[in-house]
Design a protein around this motif. Structure first.
Motif, mmCIF file in Angstrom:
data_model
loop_
_atom_site.group_PDB
_atom_site.id
_atom_site.type_symbol
_atom_site.label_atom_id
_atom_site.label_comp_id
_atom_site.label_asym_id
_atom_site.label_seq_id
_atom_site.Cartn_x
_atom_site.Cartn_y
_atom_site.Cartn_z
ATOM 1 N N GLY A 96 0.795 -1.219 0.000
ATOM 2 C CA GLY A 96 0.000 0.000 0.000
ATOM 3 C C GLY A 96 0.830 1.273 0.000
ATOM 4 N N LEU A 97 2.144 1.136 0.199
ATOM 5 C CA LEU A 97 3.007 2.319 0.165
ATOM 6 C C LEU A 97 2.953 2.943 -1.226
ATOM 7 C CD1 LEU A 97 6.138 1.000 2.119
ATOM 8 C CD2 LEU A 97 4.299 2.460 2.979
ATOM 9 N N LYS A 98 2.869 4.248 -1.267
ATOM 10 C CA LYS A 98 2.676 4.966 -2.530
ATOM 11 C C LYS A 98 3.718 4.586 -3.595
ATOM 12 C CE LYS A 98 1.681 9.718 -3.909
ATOM 13 N NZ LYS A 98 1.686 11.118 -3.441
ATOM 14 N N SER A 99 4.990 4.597 -3.212
ATOM 15 C CA SER A 99 6.053 4.310 -4.189
ATOM 16 C C SER A 99 6.029 2.858 -4.649
ATOM 17 C CB SER A 99 7.421 4.660 -3.614
ATOM 18 O OG SER A 99 7.649 3.931 -2.428
ATOM 19 N N VAL A 100 5.632 1.955 -3.774
ATOM 20 C CA VAL A 100 5.571 0.534 -4.120
ATOM 21 C C VAL A 100 4.359 0.278 -5.012
ATOM 22 C CG1 VAL A 100 5.324 -1.805 -3.193
ATOM 23 C CG2 VAL A 100 6.789 -0.149 -2.026
ATOM 24 N N ARG A 101 3.233 0.848 -4.640
ATOM 25 C CA ARG A 101 2.001 0.683 -5.427
ATOM 26 C C ARG A 101 2.203 1.209 -6.847
ATOM 27 N NH1 ARG A 101 -3.462 -1.331 -5.522
ATOM 28 N NH2 ARG A 101 -4.254 -0.262 -7.334
ATOM 29 N N ALA A 103 4.719 1.091 -8.641
ATOM 30 C CA ALA A 103 5.564 0.202 -9.446
ATOM 31 C C ALA A 103 4.748 -0.858 -10.206
ATOM 32 C CB ALA A 103 6.599 -0.481 -8.565
ATOM 33 N N SER A 104 3.510 -1.116 -9.788
ATOM 34 C CA SER A 104 2.660 -2.084 -10.490
ATOM 35 C C SER A 104 2.127 -1.453 -11.767
ATOM 36 C CB SER A 104 1.490 -2.526 -9.600
ATOM 37 O OG SER A 104 1.968 -3.259 -8.510
ATOM 38 N N LYS A 105 2.286 -2.171 -12.870
ATOM 39 C CA LYS A 105 1.889 -1.642 -14.177
ATOM 40 C C LYS A 105 0.390 -1.752 -14.427
ATOM 41 C CE LYS A 105 6.392 -2.590 -16.208
ATOM 42 N NZ LYS A 105 7.158 -3.339 -15.271
ATOM 43 N N SER A 106 -0.276 -2.695 -13.761
ATOM 44 C CA SER A 106 -1.704 -2.892 -13.983
ATOM 45 C C SER A 106 -2.363 -3.415 -12.712
ATOM 46 C CB SER A 106 -1.930 -3.887 -15.124
ATOM 47 O OG SER A 106 -1.526 -5.192 -14.714
ATOM 48 N N ASP A 107 -3.692 -3.369 -12.688
ATOM 49 C CA ASP A 107 -4.429 -3.917 -11.549
ATOM 50 C C ASP A 107 -4.207 -5.420 -11.418
ATOM 51 O OD1 ASP A 107 -5.428 -1.531 -10.667
ATOM 52 O OD2 ASP A 107 -7.377 -1.755 -11.639
ATOM 53 N N PHE A 110 -0.893 -5.988 -9.830
ATOM 54 C CA PHE A 110 -0.974 -5.658 -8.401
ATOM 55 C C PHE A 110 -1.679 -6.778 -7.630
ATOM 56 C CE2 PHE A 110 -3.080 -3.642 -4.731
ATOM 57 C CZ PHE A 110 -1.947 -3.208 -4.055
ATOM 58 N N LYS A 111 -2.784 -7.289 -8.153
ATOM 59 C CA LYS A 111 -3.515 -8.371 -7.479
ATOM 60 C C LYS A 111 -2.667 -9.627 -7.378
ATOM 61 C CE LYS A 111 -8.081 -6.628 -8.604
ATOM 62 N NZ LYS A 111 -9.258 -6.722 -9.448
ATOM 63 N N ASP A 112 -1.873 -9.911 -8.409
ATOM 64 C CA ASP A 112 -0.952 -11.051 -8.352
ATOM 65 C C ASP A 112 0.086 -10.856 -7.249
ATOM 66 O OD1 ASP A 112 -2.238 -12.363 -10.415
ATOM 67 O OD2 ASP A 112 -0.757 -11.813 -11.944
ATOM 68 N N ARG A 113 0.625 -9.634 -7.140
ATOM 69 C CA ARG A 113 1.605 -9.335 -6.086
ATOM 70 C C ARG A 113 0.975 -9.488 -4.707
ATOM 71 N NH1 ARG A 113 5.004 -3.985 -6.858
ATOM 72 N NH2 ARG A 113 6.319 -5.002 -5.340
#
Length: 191
Positions: A96-101, A103-107, A110-113
């Motif tokens: 949920g950290l702004k810089s980490v979030r 880095a995800s190219k797509s939803d 992100f859901k996989d991560r």
């Protein structure tokens, strides 16, 4: 015989309380040569004073996490525990950290991560997974400085490796976009 039975029950209760005392949350990863370690911080060990926040981290090799999750005898329990957290809408704080979030190219990515990290957290909270290291850190949140207070490295069997000398306990500045900066965001109270 009755005394031994009671004693074994008491020991089982005490042991199970110790096992469930930690709440390991994903805290990033580190690479050393060809090895990747996944780092977790113990959310239940965070102690905050007026100037310093203290917490424990442990690292587990990615190879051990993958081998643990591949064991047929564990698969059902791991999937059930992970699925429950996902169904409840849980998102690991690190992701949920702004810089980490960002880095995800797509939803979907992100859901996989999220699913992967939740599985890792479930495994990290099992007492029988062997860790690579365990350290206690302090962060001076106001000064943006960090230091290791104590720690241990472990061999592949989970035994503590002999120390190679005294630990450097000096404070160092937290550089931006580093694991230490992310830990700071996770454990320091917002101002």
């Amino acid at each position: 015989m009755n005394f031994l039975h009671c004693l074994s029950i008491v020991m089982l209760i005490l042991t199970s309380q110790v096992v469930s005392a930690s709440d390991w949350k994903y805290g990033g990863m580190t690479k050393s040569g060809n090895d990747t370690d996944i780092v977790f911080y113990d959310n239940s060990s965070i102690i905050r004073t007026s100037t310093v926040t203290r917490f424990w981290i442990k690292s587990i090799s990615l190879k051990k996490l993958n081998a643990y999750s591949a064991q047929k005898s564990r698969r059902s329990q791991l999937i059930d525990a992970s699925a429950t957290k996902i169904a409840q809408g849980y998102i690991p704080a690190f992701l949920g950290l702004k810089s980490v979030r960002a880095a995800s190219k797509s939803d979907i990515e992100f859901k996989d991560r999220v699913a992967t990290v939740i599985l890792w957290e479930v495994i990290a909270n099992n007492h029988d997974i062997k860790m690579s290291s365990r350290f206690c850190f302090e962060i001076n949140c106001d000064q943006k400085m960090i230091r290791a207070v104590e720690g241990d490295l472990f061999d592949n069997q989970g035994n503590v490796k002999p120390k190679q000398g005294p630990m450097n306990q000096e404070w160092g500045f937290i550089a931006p976009d580093t694991t230490s900066a992310w830990w700071s965001e996770l454990v320091c109270l917002p101002k």
